[in-house]
Design an enzyme around this catalytic site. Structure first.
Site, PDB file in Angstrom:
ATOM      1  N   PRO A   2       0.836  -1.203   0.000  1.00 39.32           N
ATOM      2  CA  PRO A   2       0.000   0.000   0.000  1.00 39.32           C
ATOM      3  C   PRO A   2       0.869   1.249   0.000  1.00 39.32           C
ATOM      4  CG  PRO A   2      -0.153  -1.130   2.127  1.00 39.32           C
ATOM      5  CD  PRO A   2       0.613  -2.011   1.214  1.00 39.32           C
ATOM      6  N   GLU A   3       0.615   2.134  -0.964  1.00 38.54           N
ATOM      7  CA  GLU A   3       1.331   3.402  -1.059  1.00 38.54           C
ATOM      8  C   GLU A   3       0.318   4.532  -0.896  1.00 38.54           C
ATOM      9  OE1 GLU A   3       3.836   3.347  -4.606  1.00 38.54           O
ATOM     10  OE2 GLU A   3       4.031   1.187  -4.457  1.00 38.54           O
TER      11      GLU A   3
END
Length: 291
Positions: A2-3
């Site tokens: 997850p960014e």
DNA sequence: ACAATATCCTGCGAGC
DNA sequence: TGCTCGCAGGATATTG
């Protein structure tokens, strides 16, 4: 994995689902996720009885403002997921009481549950057990290197091309590595650094200080458009990202290079290549991204 | 002063 | 078929 766009999706959903609720209790089966305080009992003492006032994002961190001036920080690292649902503990393992996506695999790796008022629950699922949680007085938390040393937010309005240029021109490392350094720019990881550099037509191993003004301009614009588009599509789920309801992101279907080794470039049909950059794999088109 | 490498973890897919 | 092994990678710690 997850960014910025994935965390933004999670934060937006949590603001709709758990605002105003009070943490009544916690359950956990993995002590090492508590980074501050390290003792789970101390952590529990801090969060229990506090109301959730707001949920924010800083870099890839999820910041939950609690009543009484406290801050709860959750970093999902690679395989962490924050889920809103309801579970029963069966033989020391959480089992989803809700139908749908939460019944899937993501449900099998829950190591922390916050029991909230109104019967809702916030769970942290994490297959690889890299995720971390911290809690404490807001000022203490905000002075931790985890937050204090972060670079600017790429989507902040004040973050313009001149600030970007000044930051990047000091760096002699490959541009992909620089984009992924949280203390240079916050929130970009392996997926979006690849996507941004494809969009900007820049070779990922190009040294940052060797980029021309035109190239820097292209990277800056690509950074803003790609991140906004990915937020709109609720993130990328090439591996295991899920939103708090267990649903996948749709950027997966419009991505150009990330995890597309050997597949045709959508601009020139050349096979996408993969290279090691600072121990990580970068994906690029050898024709479109020559410099 | 900086850069490359090891560490934490588990599941998955490739190769034998 | 079943095993081993390398890979995935965010951030920090450690070594070069």
């Amino acid at each position: 994995m997850p960014e910025l766009p994935e965390i933004e999706t999670v934060v937006g959903d949590l603001n709709k689902k758990i605002l105003g609720l009070t943490i009544q209790d916690i359950w956990y089966d993995w002590k090492k996720q508590f980074k501050l305080p390290k003792d789970p009992r101390e952590f529990k003492k801090i969060v229990v009885g506090r109301k959730i006032i707001g949920v924010r994002r800083r870099a890839k961190n999820i910041l939950i403002d609690l009543s009484g001036g406290c801050l709860l920080l959750i970093h999902q690292k690679m395989t962490g997921h924050l889920l809103v649902g309801k579970w029963k503990i069966d033989k020391n393992k959480p089992v989803s009481l809700l139908k749908g996506p939460l019944r899937e695999k993501v449900n099998d790796y829950i190591h922390l549950i916050f029991y909230l008022s109104g019967g809702k629950e916030l769970a942290l699922s994490d297959l690889r057990k890299f995720a971390k949680v911290m809690a404490g007085p807001r000022e203490t938390m905000e002075n931790l290197p985890d937050l204090a040393e972060l670079g600017p937010e790429p989507l902040d309005r004040y973050f313009d091309i001149s600030i970007f240029r000044n930051i990047i021109k000091e760096e002699r490392r490959p541009i992909k590595q620089v984009l992924m350094d949280q203390n240079v720019i916050a929130g970009i990881g392996n997926i979006y650094s690849d996507e941004i550099l494809w969009e900007a037509e820049i070779f990922p191993l190009k040294k940052a200080d060797k980029l021309s003004a035109a190239q820097l301009g292209r990277i800056f614009r690509a950074m803003k458009t790609i991140l906004k588009k990915a937020i709109r599509l609720r993130g990328t789920s090439t591996s295991d990202f899920r939103d708090p309801a267990g649903r996948e992101g749709r950027y997966t279907f419009v991505r150009k290079v990330y995890r597309r080794e050997g597949k045709p470039c959508s601009r020139c049909q050349t096979a996408i290549k993969r290279v090691k950059i600072g121990g990580r794999s970068g994906h690029y088109c050898p024709v479109c991204q020559k410099n």
